[in-house]
Design a protein around this motif. Structure first.
Motif, short mmCIF file in Angstrom:
data_model
loop_
_atom_site.label_atom_id
_atom_site.label_comp_id
_atom_site.label_asym_id
_atom_site.label_seq_id
_atom_site.Cartn_x
_atom_site.Cartn_y
_atom_site.Cartn_z
N PRO A 1 113.70 10.67 17.47
CA PRO A 1 112.87 11.56 18.28
C PRO A 1 111.56 10.94 18.78
O PRO A 1 110.99 11.42 19.76
N ASP A 2 111.09 9.87 18.14
CA ASP A 2 109.86 9.22 18.59
C ASP A 2 110.11 8.05 19.53
O ASP A 2 109.17 7.47 20.06
N GLY A 3 111.37 7.67 19.72
CA GLY A 3 111.69 6.56 20.61
C GLY A 3 111.93 5.24 19.90
O GLY A 3 112.11 4.22 20.57
N ASN A 4 111.94 5.22 18.57
CA ASN A 4 112.33 4.00 17.86
C ASN A 4 113.79 3.74 18.19
O ASN A 4 114.63 4.63 18.05
N ARG A 5 114.09 2.53 18.64
CA ARG A 5 115.43 2.22 19.16
C ARG A 5 116.30 1.54 18.10
O ARG A 5 115.87 0.60 17.44
N TRP A 6 117.52 2.02 17.97
CA TRP A 6 118.50 1.50 17.03
C TRP A 6 119.71 0.96 17.77
O TRP A 6 120.10 1.51 18.79
N SER A 7 120.30 -0.09 17.22
CA SER A 7 121.59 -0.55 17.72
C SER A 7 122.58 -0.56 16.57
O SER A 7 122.23 -0.81 15.43
N LEU A 8 123.81 -0.24 16.92
CA LEU A 8 124.92 -0.29 15.98
C LEU A 8 125.81 -1.43 16.45
O LEU A 8 126.24 -1.43 17.61
N GLN A 9 126.07 -2.39 15.60
CA GLN A 9 126.88 -3.54 16.00
C GLN A 9 128.16 -3.60 15.19
O GLN A 9 128.14 -3.63 13.97
N GLU A 10 129.27 -3.64 15.91
CA GLU A 10 130.56 -3.96 15.30
C GLU A 10 130.74 -5.46 15.50
O GLU A 10 130.84 -5.95 16.63
N VAL A 11 130.72 -6.19 14.41
CA VAL A 11 130.82 -7.66 14.46
C VAL A 11 132.25 -8.05 14.76
O VAL A 11 133.19 -7.48 14.21
N PRO A 12 132.46 -9.04 15.66
CA PRO A 12 133.83 -9.46 15.95
C PRO A 12 134.52 -10.06 14.73
O PRO A 12 133.87 -10.68 13.88
N ALA A 13 135.81 -9.87 14.64
CA ALA A 13 136.58 -10.37 13.50
C ALA A 13 136.45 -11.89 13.35
O ALA A 13 136.43 -12.40 12.23
N TRP A 14 136.32 -12.63 14.46
CA TRP A 14 136.22 -14.09 14.38
C TRP A 14 134.94 -14.56 13.71
O TRP A 14 134.83 -15.69 13.30
N SER A 15 133.95 -13.68 13.55
CA SER A 15 132.67 -14.09 13.00
C SER A 15 132.74 -14.38 11.50
O SER A 15 131.82 -14.97 10.95
N GLY A 16 133.79 -13.93 10.85
CA GLY A 16 133.90 -14.13 9.41
C GLY A 16 133.37 -12.96 8.62
O GLY A 16 133.76 -12.73 7.50
N SER A 17 132.47 -12.18 9.22
CA SER A 17 131.91 -11.04 8.52
C SER A 17 132.79 -9.82 8.73
O SER A 17 132.94 -9.00 7.84
N GLY A 18 133.36 -9.68 9.92
CA GLY A 18 134.29 -8.59 10.19
C GLY A 18 133.68 -7.21 10.19
O GLY A 18 134.37 -6.23 10.25
N GLY A 19 132.37 -7.10 10.11
CA GLY A 19 131.71 -5.80 10.16
C GLY A 19 131.50 -5.21 8.78
O GLY A 19 131.91 -5.74 7.77
N ALA A 20 130.85 -4.07 8.77
CA ALA A 20 130.53 -3.38 7.52
C ALA A 20 131.81 -2.99 6.83
O ALA A 20 132.75 -2.51 7.45
N GLY A 21 131.87 -3.19 5.54
CA GLY A 21 133.02 -2.79 4.76
C GLY A 21 134.15 -3.80 4.81
O GLY A 21 135.18 -3.60 4.17
N ALA A 22 134.01 -4.88 5.54
CA ALA A 22 135.09 -5.86 5.65
C ALA A 22 135.40 -6.49 4.31
O ALA A 22 136.55 -6.80 4.01
N GLY A 23 134.39 -6.69 3.50
CA GLY A 23 134.60 -7.27 2.18
C GLY A 23 135.51 -6.41 1.32
O GLY A 23 136.26 -6.92 0.50
#
Length: 155
Positions: free
Chosen positions: A125-147
């Motif tokens: 509501p104050d304008g603080n900006r957030w981004s949500l990133q889905e990491v590509p599978a090739w990155s090795g991290s595979g995104g949240a919960g990939a582990g």
């Protein structure tokens, strides 16, 4: 000259301890409005809400699955409310989290496809900006919960 990595400038350094980012202050104008937004709309867990004095109120909120929390409140930071413009959370599925947030009434951008991930953006509501990133599978991290999936396959 530095001959054995890791190096900083011309000097070698040795890691002697871990450092874990665990709390980020997010500047807001109305603590109750911000708390309601982050808990009811975005789905953060409300960990603490303490009024220390007339000048200080500390509210700690944690995104589900995160080791890092945010702090909103009164007397916590000198940053102007709305002054944070790129807080980022990694998610397993950008489409699913976007749909969830839209369903809760959050104005979320369309998915932004980039070679380094899939992104969706929203502001508090104050304008603080957030981004949500889905990491590509090739990155090795595979995104949240990939582990979790990796552990299931090893079991």
């Amino acid at each position: 000259m530095c001959r054995s990595p890791p190096c900083v400038g011309a000097r070698a350094y040795r890691r002697v301890m871990d450092m874990k980012l665990e709390l980020v202050a997010v500047p807001v104008t109305d603590v109750d409005r911000a708390k309601e937004f982050y808990v009811e709309k975005v789905g953060f867990n409300a960990d603490h809400d303490h009024t220390v004095s007339d000048e200080v109120r500390f509210v700690q909120l944690t995104p589900p699955g995160s080791a890092c929390s945010i702090a909103i409140g009164k007397g916590l930071t000198q940053i102007v409310p709305g002054g944070l413009d790129n807080l980022q959370m990694v998610v397993a599925d950008a489409d699913a989290i976007r749909a969830e947030l839209v369903g809760r009434g959050v104005a979320v951008s369309e998915i932004d496809e980039q070679p380094w991930g899939r992104f969706a953006y929203f502001t508090d509501p104050d304008g603080n900006r957030w981004s949500l990133q889905e990491v590509p599978a090739w990155s090795g991290s595979g995104g949240a919960g990939a582990g979790d999936a990796d552990q299931d396959q090893q079991a």
